[in-house]
Enzyme design. Structure first.
Site, PDB file in Angstrom:
ATOM      1  N   GLY A  85       3.038  53.037  42.406  1.00 17.12           N
ATOM      2  CA  GLY A  85       3.383  54.090  42.228  1.00 17.12           C
ATOM      3  C   GLY A  85       3.997  54.389  41.233  1.00 17.12           C
ATOM      4  N   ASN A  99      -8.044  54.145  46.504  1.00 17.69           N
ATOM      5  CA  ASN A  99      -7.215  55.005  46.705  1.00 17.69           C
ATOM      6  C   ASN A  99      -6.603  55.978  45.976  1.00 17.69           C
ATOM      7  OD1 ASN A  99      -6.005  56.752  47.945  1.00 17.69           O
ATOM      8  ND2 ASN A  99      -4.488  54.999  48.564  1.00 17.69           N
ATOM      9  N   GLU A 142       0.810  46.482  51.028  1.00 16.10           N
ATOM     10  CA  GLU A 142       1.543  47.493  50.365  1.00 16.10           C
ATOM     11  C   GLU A 142       2.153  47.595  50.095  1.00 16.10           C
ATOM     12  OE1 GLU A 142      -2.535  50.240  47.837  1.00 16.10           O
ATOM     13  OE2 GLU A 142      -1.156  51.127  50.349  1.00 16.10           O
ATOM     14  N   HIS A 183      -0.999  54.129  55.402  1.00 12.73           N
ATOM     15  CA  HIS A 183      -0.589  53.713  54.778  1.00 12.73           C
ATOM     16  C   HIS A 183       1.031  54.416  55.226  1.00 12.73           C
ATOM     17  CE1 HIS A 183       0.170  55.034  50.462  1.00 12.73           C
ATOM     18  NE2 HIS A 183      -1.066  54.110  49.755  1.00 12.73           N
ATOM     19  N   GLU A 231       2.313  56.285  52.991  1.00  8.33           N
ATOM     20  CA  GLU A 231       2.943  57.930  52.327  1.00  8.33           C
ATOM     21  C   GLU A 231       2.540  58.427  53.881  1.00  8.33           C
ATOM     22  OE1 GLU A 231       0.522  57.693  48.961  1.00  8.33           O
ATOM     23  OE2 GLU A 231       1.456  56.608  47.573  1.00  8.33           O
ATOM     24  N   LYS A 260      -5.907  59.143  46.622  1.00  6.28           N
ATOM     25  CA  LYS A 260      -4.561  59.476  47.092  1.00  6.28           C
ATOM     26  C   LYS A 260      -4.962  61.139  47.498  1.00  6.28           C
ATOM     27  CE  LYS A 260      -1.674  55.642  46.487  1.00  6.28           C
ATOM     28  NZ  LYS A 260      -0.506  55.785  46.208  1.00  6.28           N
ATOM     29  N   SER A 304       0.527  49.280  42.270  1.00  4.48           N
ATOM     30  CA  SER A 304      -0.197  49.070  40.662  1.00  4.48           C
ATOM     31  C   SER A 304      -0.779  47.971  40.803  1.00  4.48           C
ATOM     32  CB  SER A 304       2.103  48.632  40.134  1.00  4.48           C
ATOM     33  OG  SER A 304       2.957  49.261  40.967  1.00  4.48           O
TER      34      SER A 304
HETATM   35  P1  PGA Z   1      -1.134  52.574  43.094  1.00  5.62           P
HETATM   36  O1  PGA Z   1      -0.943  52.480  44.383  1.00  5.62           O
HETATM   37  O2  PGA Z   1      -1.912  51.337  43.161  1.00  5.62           O
HETATM   38  O3  PGA Z   1      -0.437  53.686  42.182  1.00  5.62           O
HETATM   39  O4  PGA Z   1       0.367  51.943  43.134  1.00  5.62           O
HETATM   40  C1  PGA Z   1      -1.633  52.018  45.953  1.00  5.62           C
HETATM   41  C2  PGA Z   1      -1.564  52.399  46.758  1.00  5.62           C
HETATM   42  O5  PGA Z   1      -0.834  53.402  47.214  1.00  5.62           O
HETATM   43  O6  PGA Z   1      -3.072  52.588  47.806  1.00  5.62           O
END
Ligand code: PGA
Length: 255
Positions: free
Chosen positions: A176, A12, A170, A98, A100, A14, A216
């Protein structure tokens, strides 16, 4: 993990990489990501990069996914992208739900439900994300919260074969942040997700649906997650932006 489920590593990106940077990363991935090791690989660039990325990966085993979609077919929806537009660049997957998007853009379970239905009808596989906040986890309500997201988001969604749906668990507090859930934390929730899928779709179908861990995930920790019975791969954010790291994760998933 039963051998019937093909491991899936999805990147992803983003809101990272303009068109030149996307082309460069896609080229590096084509060169470095191992092919033929039994792992399915998907990259999900920003909408603006879908067409050029599709072109770059066309002769490779890497598949294309989008990060968002709108459920209407066409018309006056400024700024949105339809399923048929995603199909026109050969996107086979699309991330929905997601955290976000749920947090910053106020998307609801009902929105995710409409997206899931539209994608499946169009022949695009949703990567349906779910996950709890730190507060919910500390209150011990994470399993109930996540399974409720699954029930609401998938209500009335007609899945006929296991490859029409992917779930990504997640935990928001691990995205992140560099903080990862333990493999046991991931298994607890991924196992509960599978049990919920069994209730919704029946044993046979649910046993074939891939459930990913995200938050992460990186080359150093992916093997631990994949060793768990109900973790079938990873949705990778930060580490998917570095070709070497992403390739290393695909390699580990194939071991
Ligand atoms: P990350 O993001 O691996 O940077 O923690 C995962 C995601 O939000 O899909």
């Amino acid at each position: 993990m039963p051998s019937s489920r093909t491991r899936l590593i999805a990147g992803n990106w983003k809101m990272n990489n303009d068109v030149p940077a996307a082309k460069e990363l896609a080229e590096a991935l084509v060169e470095k990501v191992p092919a033929g090791n039994g792992v399915e690989v998907v990259i999900c660039p920003p909408t603006i990069d879908l067409a050029c990325t599709s072109h770059k990966i066309a002769d490779s085993a890497i598949k294309l996914g989008a990060q968002n979609v709108y459920w209407e077919e066409k018309g006056a929806y400024t700024g949105e992208t339809s399923c048929s537009m995603l199909k026109s660049v050969n996107a086979e997957y699309c991330i929905i739900g997601h955290s976000e998007r749920r947090d910053y853009f106020k998307e609801t379970d009902a929105d995710e439900n409409k997206k899931a239905k539209a994608l499946i009808a169009a022949g695009i596989t949703p990567i349906f994300c779910c996950g709890e906040s730190l507060e919910t986890r500390e209150a011990g309500e994470h399993v109930a919260f996540v399974t409720a997201q699954i029930r609401a988001g998938l209500e009335g969604v007609a899945v006929e074969s296991a490859d029409q749906l992917v779930i990504a668990y997640e935990p928001i507090w691990a995205i992140g942040t560099g903080k990862t859930a333990t493999a046991a934390d991931a298994q607890e929730v991924c196992g509960a997700i599978r049990a919920t899928l069994v209730e919704i779709f029946g044993e046979e179908l649910a046993s074939g649906i891939r459930v990913l861990y995200g938050g992460s995930a990186k080359p150093e920790n992916i093997a631990g997650f994949l060793a768990e019975e109900d973790v079938d791969g990873a949705l990778v954010g930060g580490a998917s932006l570095k070709a070497d790291d992403f390739a290393a994760m695909v390699e580990k998933a194939g071991e």
